[in-house]
Structures are given as structure tokens and as C-alpha cells.
Design a protein around this motif. Structure first.
Motif, PDB file in Angstrom:
ATOM      1  N   ILE A  18       0.835  -1.206   0.000  1.00 53.14           N
ATOM      2  CA  ILE A  18       0.000   0.000   0.000  1.00 53.14           C
ATOM      3  C   ILE A  18       0.868   1.253   0.000  1.00 53.14           C
ATOM      4  O   ILE A  18       0.598   2.218  -0.730  1.00 53.14           O
ATOM      5  N   ASP A  19       1.931   1.261   0.799  1.00 47.80           N
ATOM      6  CA  ASP A  19       2.834   2.418   0.829  1.00 47.80           C
ATOM      7  C   ASP A  19       3.508   2.619  -0.527  1.00 47.80           C
ATOM      8  O   ASP A  19       3.699   3.760  -0.976  1.00 47.80           O
ATOM      9  N   LYS A  22       0.909   4.219  -2.824  1.00 49.13           N
ATOM     10  CA  LYS A  22       0.723   5.635  -2.494  1.00 49.13           C
ATOM     11  C   LYS A  22       1.841   6.494  -3.082  1.00 49.13           C
ATOM     12  O   LYS A  22       1.602   7.592  -3.583  1.00 49.13           O
ATOM     13  N   LYS A  25       1.988   5.435  -7.374  1.00 41.66           N
ATOM     14  CA  LYS A  25       0.727   5.624  -8.102  1.00 41.66           C
ATOM     15  C   LYS A  25       0.635   4.809  -9.396  1.00 41.66           C
ATOM     16  O   LYS A  25       0.398   5.367 -10.476  1.00 41.66           O
ATOM     17  N   LYS A  42      -8.198  -3.673   0.075  1.00 39.85           N
ATOM     18  CA  LYS A  42      -7.581  -2.422   0.529  1.00 39.85           C
ATOM     19  C   LYS A  42      -7.163  -1.545  -0.650  1.00 39.85           C
ATOM     20  O   LYS A  42      -7.331  -0.323  -0.622  1.00 39.85           O
ATOM     21  N   LEU A  43      -6.630  -2.177  -1.696  1.00 42.87           N
ATOM     22  CA  LEU A  43      -6.122  -1.403  -2.829  1.00 42.87           C
ATOM     23  C   LEU A  43      -7.240  -0.726  -3.615  1.00 42.87           C
ATOM     24  O   LEU A  43      -7.007   0.290  -4.274  1.00 42.87           O
ATOM     25  N   HIS A  46      -7.655   3.020  -3.299  1.00 41.35           N
ATOM     26  CA  HIS A  46      -6.612   3.921  -3.802  1.00 41.35           C
ATOM     27  C   HIS A  46      -6.937   4.198  -5.265  1.00 41.35           C
ATOM     28  O   HIS A  46      -6.551   3.445  -6.164  1.00 41.35           O
ATOM     29  N   ARG A  47      -7.637   5.305  -5.494  1.00 46.17           N
ATOM     30  CA  ARG A  47      -8.264   5.526  -6.780  1.00 46.17           C
ATOM     31  C   ARG A  47      -7.302   5.980  -7.874  1.00 46.17           C
ATOM     32  O   ARG A  47      -7.738   6.247  -8.990  1.00 46.17           O
ATOM     33  N   GLU A  48      -6.002   6.053  -7.563  1.00 48.26           N
ATOM     34  CA  GLU A  48      -5.045   6.230  -8.650  1.00 48.26           C
ATOM     35  C   GLU A  48      -4.968   4.954  -9.489  1.00 48.26           C
ATOM     36  O   GLU A  48      -4.513   4.977 -10.635  1.00 48.26           O
TER      37      GLU A  48
END
Length: 419
Positions: A18-19, A22, A25, A42-43, A46-48
Motif C-alpha cells: 500500500i505504501d 501511495k 501511483k 484495501k487497494l 486507492h483511486r489512482e
């Protein structure tokens, strides 16, 4: 094994991915050996990420959890401009599938130790030689850490075919890099006690592989003669709502236009008749209090920092010069229709969400054309909103008809009972 780590080791591995997402991207991400889809769940927030894929050989395990990857209610109520397609496949990581090529990031978290050493070679060829992602994150247990795990004898899991030391993992990773055009950085999660960190390393060792420049061109030239292979079975696919979908965009624009046209009409009526419309004051949440002449004791939510004057006061400014106002009568349309005409130029200029969604005045008009919920003027330049008094009269008539029908129905029931 996990209780000695806080947070648990599996969460640390997921947080590492996840990091990375972030920071870097990636738009297209695959999780190999996704299992119960816990990392995918979880991913997806992250809308990128525009394309999120999971692969696992155990189809039954996927089917138990895959529906939790569906959009939540807020995704439909407040769609964004970002696109997201989530797909989950059943298949083996030792086999090729053309649908998984060209991704930005491939993750393989605690997977390769479940493969035979022969299958690890196939895994390397499929991931690094065929899929050729920009980045691959591979984690696997570090056998040197095992003596520190309480109560452990043998491998950490009954299905593990091997568990590598740091030197063995490094040897495999460097072989991959030289064979397929990558470079690798070694790290990990799950730290040993401070006095043993250097001697045993991380509990889970991680290799972050980056494709070398020019490798994508090489892959493209080599793959021209290859025939596409589709060996995986698609079990689940969902497209998240997005304002890039014209139908969703149209619904959002119509909703904003109807809301703001009604508010502008109410304020115009208030200024014209001198009667305060409490419903409008309560609904109004944008703009500056003094400029919209709202009650000073009302608590307002300031959503925009730019200057926003009352759209009613500036209706005439949005119209051509030859349609200049006589007072504020510019809002009226044919009196027989009992409607208030709100120019689209006003809605587009002074209602930030309308302008943001539509992009231009011409596009706003195009989105509202042939929309049953919106009534436009003959020239398509204004939204027509029913005048309040007419609405009240119609409601009164509907209420009288409803009361009559109710009384008639009751009378019929009484007659039946008497019989």
C-alpha cells in the motif's frame, strides 16, 4: 507466529504494498496468489489505480470473498472522475495469459514458497519474461529467522515446498534480473530484536524488481510473432461508477441543475414578492452569507473560497445585450405556463458544481437535451421551473381527488360488510 509482531506480519506485508502504491501511483496492478482478496479489498480504495486484478489457483476461496470487492453505496451517490475496473481470475501463476500483460505493478506476497522449484522457474518466465511489469514486489519467508519463532519446527506452513535463506533468495533474484532485464532492491518486514537484526534479517524478505529502460521495446519486438494465450478463468468483474461514464455524468449534472434552478427560483421569488422562503434558506449551503442575504444566525458551510455573488442578482449579466432586463423580469417566461426561466449561463457561471461537471456552457446544454426531468425553453438557453403557486394548486387538486377516492372506497367497504 504472528503474535510476536505488532501489527501482525501479514498486515505489515500488505502495508508495504500500500505504501508503494501511495508513493508510485501505478494505474494497473495485479496481485498473484490473491487468496481471500484481502489485499485487493484495501487497494480498491486507492483511486489512482484504474485496473485492479487478482489471480489465484483456488477458485473456491476466491468465490467466498470476491463480492466484497463491489462498490459501496457512496461510490454510487458521489461518483468521482477516476475509473476503476476490478477483475479476479482463477489460474496458475506458472501459465501465461495475455490479459495480464503490460501492467505497472505485479505483487507476489508469500507465494513462491508454495511452488516446486521447477514451477518457480516457470513463475519467473511468466512474470518477468512474459508479463514484464514495470515493477514486481516478491516476498517470501526468510528461513534464517525461523529459530526466533516460538514453537516452530520445520517450515512455517505445511504447504511450503521450501523456505529460502537470504543468500538463496538473493541468488534467485539476481538470476531473474540478468535473464529478463530487471534490477532488484532487497528489503523486508518483521524486524528481529535489535541485537540480531544484522545476523538474521527480516522475517519476510522482499525483493522490489524494476524493469530496466528499453526492456518494454525489446518485449514488444519479441512478442510480435507470439500468439495470445488466455488460460485463466474470469470469475468476477466489476466497473466502479465514474463521471467518465456519460450516463452517470448526465445524471449528476441533471441533479445539480434541478437543485440549483429551484434555489435560484426561490430566491428570485423572495426578492420579487418580499416574502421569505425558509425552505431555500435552509437548503442553501454555498456562497457567502452577506452576498446571498441569508439570515446572519444561520450556520453556513463554506465550500468554495472564490468570490461568489448571488446568481439572481447577476442573471441579466449572463444574457446577450439585446436581451437586457427590464428590472428583474428577465426570469419570467410565458405567464400562461406559470414557470420561472433560469438561464443556463447563470447555472454554469455561478453554481460551481454545475460548471465543474459540464466543462462548458455548450456541453451543459447538450447534456440536458432530451432529458425528461429537465424542461428547457424553446431556444434551449434556459431551464423552466414551475411557479410555486401553480404547484400548490395542483397539490390541492390532487389531495381533493385522493380524499374523494378514499371516501368512495370506504363506502364500498361498508356496503359489502352490510351485505
Amino acid at each position: 507466529m504472528n503474535p510476536i509482531f505488532s501489527p501482525p506480519l501479514y498486515k505489515q506485508r500488505q502495508q508495504f504494498v500500500i505504501d508503494f502504491v501511495k508513493e508510485n501511483k501505478p494505474r494497473k496492478v495485479i496481485d498473484l496468489g490473491c487468496g481471500e482478496c484481502s489485499l485487493l479489498k484495501k487497494l480498491r480504495f486507492h483511486r489512482e489505480i484504474e485496473h485492479l486484478v487478482g489471480v489465484d489457483i483456488n477458485g473456491a476461496k476466491i468465490k467466498k470473498e470476491m463480492h466484497e470487492l463491489a462498490p459501496v453505496s457512496t461510490d454510487y451517490l458521489q461518483p468521482g472522475y477516476e475509473q476503476l475496473c476490478v477483475e479476479v481470475y482463477q489460474g496458475s501463476v506458472t501459465r501465461r495469459d495475455a490479459r495480464l500483460r503490460g501492467f505497472d505493478l505485479v505483487t507476489s506476497i508469500e507465494l513462491i514458497e508454495h511452488l516446486t522449484l521447477a514451477d518457480v522457474e516457470h513463475f519467473s518466465a511468466v512474470v518477468f519474461g512474459y508479463m514484464t511489469p514495470v515493477t514486481a514486489i516478491v516476498s517470501t519467508p526468510n528461513s534464517e529467522f525461523n529459530p526466533l519463532l516460538p514453537g516452530l519446527s520445520g517450515f512455517r506452513h505445511s504447504d511450503h515446498k521450501f523456505e529460502w535463506s537470504r543468500a538463496e533468495f538473493r541468488s534467485w533474484a539476481l538470476k531473474v534480473c540478468s535473464g529478463y532485464g530487471y534490477e532488484v532492491e532487497f528489503t523486508g518486514v518483521g524486524e528481529a530484536p535489535q541485537d540480531q537484526q544484522h545476523s538474521v534479517g527480516f522475517c519476510s524478505q522482499i525483493g522490489v524488481f524494476q524493469r530496466l529502460e528499453g526492456r518494454d521495446r525489446c518485449r514488444a519486438s519479441l512478442s510480435d510473432d507470439e500468439e495470445d494465450v488466455f488460460s485463466y478463468t474470469l470469475l468476477y468483474c466489476i466497473n466502479y461508477p465514474s463521471l467518465r461514464d456519460n450516463n452517470i455524468l448526465r445524471r449528476a449534472v441533471v441533479s445539480e441543475v434541478l437543485y440549483w434552478a429551484e434555489q435560484i427560483k426561490n430566491r428570485w421569488m423572495e426578492e420579487k414578492t418580499g416574502k421569505k422562503n425558509d425552505a431555500f434558506t435552509l437548503c442553501q449551503t454555498e456562497g457567502r452569507m452577506e452576498e446571498l442575504h441569508l439570515e446572519p444566525h444561520m450556520e453556513m458551510e463554506e465550500k468554495h473560497t472564490e468570490e461568489l455573488t448571488s446568481p439572481v442578482q447577476h442573471c441579466w449579466r449572463a444574457l446577450p445585450d439585446n436581451e437586457g432586463p427590464e428590472g428583474d423580469e428577465v426570469l419570467w417566461t410565458n405567464s400562461s405556463n406559470r414557470c420561472v426561466s433560469v438561464p443556463l449561463a447563470v447555472l454554469w457561471s455561478f453554481c460551481p458544481k454545475v460548471g465543474e461537471l459540464s466543462g462548458s456552457l455548450g456541453n451543459l446544454r447538450h447534456l440536458l437535451m432530451d432529458e425528461p426531468a429537465v424542461k428547457l425553453s424553446q431556444d434551449g438557453s434556459s431551464v423552466l421551473v414551475k411557479y410555486q403557486e401553480q404547484d400548490q394548486e395542483e397539490e390541492a387538486e390532487d389531495l381533493e381527488d385522493s380524499n374523494y377516492a378514499e371516501c368512495s372506497h370506504s363506502a364500498e367497504q361498508e356496503e359489502d360488510w352490510e351485505v
